[in-house]
Design a protein around this motif. Structure first.
Motif, mmCIF file in Angstrom:
data_model
loop_
_atom_site.group_PDB
_atom_site.id
_atom_site.type_symbol
_atom_site.label_atom_id
_atom_site.label_comp_id
_atom_site.label_asym_id
_atom_site.label_seq_id
_atom_site.Cartn_x
_atom_site.Cartn_y
_atom_site.Cartn_z
ATOM 1 N N PHE A 303 1.916 2.161 8.298
ATOM 2 C CA PHE A 303 1.194 0.910 8.542
ATOM 3 C C PHE A 303 0.562 0.962 9.929
ATOM 4 N N SER A 304 -0.666 0.509 10.028
ATOM 5 C CA SER A 304 -1.362 0.429 11.304
ATOM 6 C C SER A 304 -1.273 -0.991 11.838
ATOM 7 N N ILE A 305 -0.879 -1.120 13.116
ATOM 8 C CA ILE A 305 -0.820 -2.414 13.784
ATOM 9 C C ILE A 305 -1.844 -2.386 14.917
ATOM 10 N N THR A 306 -2.792 -3.295 14.872
ATOM 11 C CA THR A 306 -3.836 -3.387 15.891
ATOM 12 C C THR A 306 -3.982 -4.835 16.335
ATOM 13 N N ARG A 307 -4.843 -5.057 17.303
ATOM 14 C CA ARG A 307 -5.079 -6.423 17.776
ATOM 15 C C ARG A 307 -5.677 -7.289 16.683
ATOM 16 N N GLY A 308 -5.231 -8.546 16.660
ATOM 17 C CA GLY A 308 -5.832 -9.513 15.759
ATOM 18 C C GLY A 308 -7.038 -10.179 16.388
ATOM 19 N N ALA A 309 -7.551 -11.195 15.713
ATOM 20 C CA ALA A 309 -8.766 -11.857 16.176
ATOM 21 C C ALA A 309 -8.528 -12.732 17.396
ATOM 22 N N HIS A 310 -7.313 -13.229 17.567
ATOM 23 C CA HIS A 310 -7.025 -14.151 18.663
ATOM 24 C C HIS A 310 -5.948 -13.565 19.581
ATOM 25 N N GLU A 311 -5.954 -14.047 20.810
ATOM 26 C CA GLU A 311 -5.012 -13.579 21.827
ATOM 27 C C GLU A 311 -3.574 -13.594 21.311
ATOM 28 N N GLY A 312 -2.898 -12.431 21.424
ATOM 29 C CA GLY A 312 -1.500 -12.317 21.021
ATOM 30 C C GLY A 312 -1.275 -12.031 19.564
ATOM 31 N N GLU A 313 -2.324 -12.080 18.754
ATOM 32 C CA GLU A 313 -2.169 -11.816 17.322
ATOM 33 C C GLU A 313 -2.277 -10.321 17.041
ATOM 34 N N THR A 314 -1.660 -9.890 15.944
ATOM 35 C CA THR A 314 -1.780 -8.506 15.494
ATOM 36 C C THR A 314 -2.228 -8.484 14.038
ATOM 37 N N ARG A 315 -2.815 -7.358 13.659
ATOM 38 C CA ARG A 315 -3.291 -7.179 12.288
ATOM 39 C C ARG A 315 -2.580 -5.969 11.696
ATOM 40 N N ILE A 316 -2.048 -6.122 10.484
ATOM 41 C CA ILE A 316 -1.291 -5.059 9.815
ATOM 42 C C ILE A 316 -2.097 -4.553 8.618
ATOM 43 N N SER A 317 -2.195 -3.229 8.500
ATOM 44 C CA SER A 317 -2.835 -2.657 7.318
ATOM 45 C C SER A 317 -2.120 -1.368 6.936
ATOM 46 N N GLN A 318 -1.972 -1.153 5.645
ATOM 47 C CA GLN A 318 -1.333 0.082 5.185
ATOM 48 C C GLN A 318 -2.352 1.209 5.186
ATOM 49 N N MET A 319 -1.940 2.346 5.741
ATOM 50 C CA MET A 319 -2.827 3.502 5.843
ATOM 51 C C MET A 319 -2.890 4.232 4.510
ATOM 52 N N GLU A 320 -4.076 4.674 4.165
ATOM 53 C CA GLU A 320 -4.264 5.469 2.967
ATOM 54 C C GLU A 320 -4.231 6.947 3.330
ATOM 55 N N GLY A 321 -3.879 7.790 2.362
ATOM 56 C CA GLY A 321 -3.921 9.229 2.584
ATOM 57 C C GLY A 321 -2.568 9.837 2.844
ATOM 58 N N THR A 322 -2.538 11.147 2.944
ATOM 59 C CA THR A 322 -1.323 11.909 3.182
ATOM 60 C C THR A 322 -0.949 11.879 4.658
ATOM 61 N N LEU A 323 0.242 12.353 4.978
ATOM 62 C CA LEU A 323 0.704 12.331 6.364
ATOM 63 C C LEU A 323 -0.243 13.093 7.277
ATOM 64 N N ASP A 324 -0.690 14.276 6.864
ATOM 65 C CA ASP A 324 -1.592 15.042 7.730
ATOM 66 C C ASP A 324 -2.900 14.299 7.960
ATOM 67 N N GLN A 325 -3.397 13.585 6.944
ATOM 68 C CA GLN A 325 -4.622 12.809 7.111
ATOM 69 C C GLN A 325 -4.419 11.636 8.057
ATOM 70 N N VAL A 326 -3.260 10.976 7.944
ATOM 71 C CA VAL A 326 -2.954 9.849 8.837
ATOM 72 C C VAL A 326 -2.859 10.333 10.284
ATOM 73 N N LEU A 327 -2.184 11.458 10.503
ATOM 74 C CA LEU A 327 -2.033 11.984 11.860
ATOM 75 C C LEU A 327 -3.369 12.443 12.424
ATOM 76 N N ALA A 328 -4.196 13.064 11.600
ATOM 77 C CA ALA A 328 -5.521 13.481 12.052
ATOM 78 C C ALA A 328 -6.340 12.271 12.487
ATOM 79 N N SER A 329 -6.260 11.185 11.706
ATOM 80 C CA SER A 329 -6.965 9.964 12.060
ATOM 81 C C SER A 329 -6.456 9.391 13.382
ATOM 82 N N ALA A 330 -5.139 9.399 13.564
ATOM 83 C CA ALA A 330 -4.551 8.860 14.789
ATOM 84 C C ALA A 330 -5.002 9.632 16.015
ATOM 85 N N LEU A 331 -5.174 10.945 15.873
ATOM 86 C CA LEU A 331 -5.520 11.809 17.001
ATOM 87 C C LEU A 331 -7.022 12.040 17.129
ATOM 88 N N GLY A 332 -7.814 11.490 16.199
ATOM 89 C CA GLY A 332 -9.251 11.697 16.249
ATOM 90 C C GLY A 332 -9.666 13.125 15.953
#
Length: 416
Positions: A303-332
């Motif tokens: 799951f990816s946790i990033t800033r939400g639309a308002h101060e102090g809020e967070t947004r949760i989304s489930q990552m798609e893809g395999t572990l290697d794809q998720v890690l590649a995305s995280a590292l650019g």
């Protein structure tokens, strides 16, 4: 010269690291208490110390400054006249003694220790019944009578803290700050005192940002925290780290002006002892390479946790893809390479993961410290072009933790 804290990756050139050399706390392990103290066996202290000394010297040979937890905490206690008294009071309050008379006798035993380093070492070692003046306990309560039984029935009044040589767990350096973690097991919660006093009173570290407060009701442990880059960290949802704790840590990191973190990836791993932390199932060994326990492939939710639309809020989304794809995305990166612990042999994978075959400590990109005993995984890593520094591990491994578990990096250079 490096001062303060700086951890923006798991693989940048390691400049400064904190360890704890196993000590007499291991001598207070017995068949009767190892279960509640989270050990499966009793390490032979002399050999464990020799192996740990080799580990520390190998780090020094690579140009790493080695610090020791007990010495840092002792320096913190010596730096403030109020800290020592407060430390003893807090330690006794958390040591699990119910009888007020026995508790006072233990407090007096600790107060009588003048040297701060000796005091810290005694706090780690635990207190035996024959070390305190139980005869002085007056107007004893029933709890005092039972706890002061002494002899073979109750030889230890205050349990040792034998897991402290896994310095990764009780606090976690992230960027220029630190997460002071709340340990899941009551037997490890006293370890949090060391981090709290270190980062409150030590002259070099008392002003660093604090990302997580151990007074929180939710447990989180450092073995579940991996710093993937300056802007992305990974945290395991595990046997020992709760989702609610990750929520709190993420919110603080994402919204603090002192933090560079822009995303927290939460990895849901099996909740079982053999997979106790995220760093027991994968660690980074090079810019684009990770070790991984094959047992988590195909079932892992991220799951990816990033800033939400308002101060102090967070947004949760489930990552798609395999572990290697998720890690590649995280590292650019366009892709990353996953090297399986034990290869394609399920028995070797299970055996070597149990002995922390996936738990590596990078000294620099492509050069990692590993346990010598994991011959199958080490051979695979070697043939994949990874430079290995093999640590003797017959006794250290009995505590269920590898080189990454045994180290808390304080400073790494930026990855070039």
């Amino acid at each position: 010269m490096t001062t303060g804290l700086n951890i923006c990756s798991e693989i940048g050139e390691l400049r400064k690291v904190m360890l704890h050399r196993p000590g007499d706390e291991l001598l207070n392990l017995s068949p009767d208490n190892i279960g509640r103290l989270l050990f499966d066996d009793i390490p032979f202290l002399e050999t464990a110390q020799a192996e740990h000394d080799r580990f520390a010297q190998m780090l020094r040979d690579e140009g790493v400054e080695v610090l020791y937890l007990d010495q840092l905490v002792a320096e913190a206690l010596a730096a403030n006249p109020m800290a020592r008294e407060s430390f003893v009071r807090d330690y006794v309050a958390e040591c699990g003694i119910d009888g007020p008379g026995v508790r006072e006798a233990v407090r007096q035993r600790l107060e009588d220790i003048d040297d701060p380093l000796e005091l810290v070492e005694k706090a780690i070692t635990g207190v035996r019944a024959d070390e305190v003046d139980l005869a002085s306990v007056k107007d004893a309560s029933l709890a005092d009578v039972m706890e002061a039984g002494g002899g073979d029935e109750n030889p230890i009044l205050v349990d040792p803290i034998p897991n402290v040589y896994f310095t990764r767990d009780t606090f976690s350096v992230i960027g220029s700050g630190v997460s002071l973690n709340r340990m899941r097991s009551a037997t490890r919660r006293r370890e949090s005192l060391f981090g709290r006093y270190l980062f409150t009173y030590h002259p070099e570290y008392s002003h660093v940002p604090i990302w997580y407060d151990p007074a929180s009701p939710y447990h989180i442990e450092g073995g579940d925290i991996l710093v993937l880059s300056a802007s992305v960290i990974g945290v395991g949802i595990s046997e020992r780290t709760q989702p609610a704790a990750i929520d709190r840590l993420a919110k603080h990191l994402l919204w603090s002006e002192k933090s560079q973190v822009r995303a927290v990836y939460a990895f849901s791993i099996p909740h079982k002892r053999s997979f106790m932390h995220l760093d027991t199932v994968f660690t980074q060994v090079d810019v684009d390479t990770f070790t991984v326990h094959p047992g988590i492939l195909g079932t892992l939710k991220v799951f990816s946790i990033t800033r939400g639309a308002h101060e102090g809020e967070t947004r949760i989304s489930q990552m798609e893809g395999t572990l290697d794809q998720v890690l590649a995305s995280a590292l650019g990166l366009s892709a990353v390479r996953l090297i399986k612990c034990g290869g394609d042999d399920p028995i070797a994978a299970a055996r070597e993961q149990w002995n922390d075959g996936s738990n590596t400590l990078a000294v620099r990109p492509g050069t990692v410290m590993v346990y010598q005993r994991n011959a199958v995984t080490n051979d695979i890593l070697y043939h994949a072009g990874v430079n290995l520094l093999e640590i003797p591990s017959a006794e250290l491994s009995r505590g269920r933790g590898g080189p990454h578990c045994m180290s808390m990096a304080f400073w790494r250079d930026a990855v070039k």
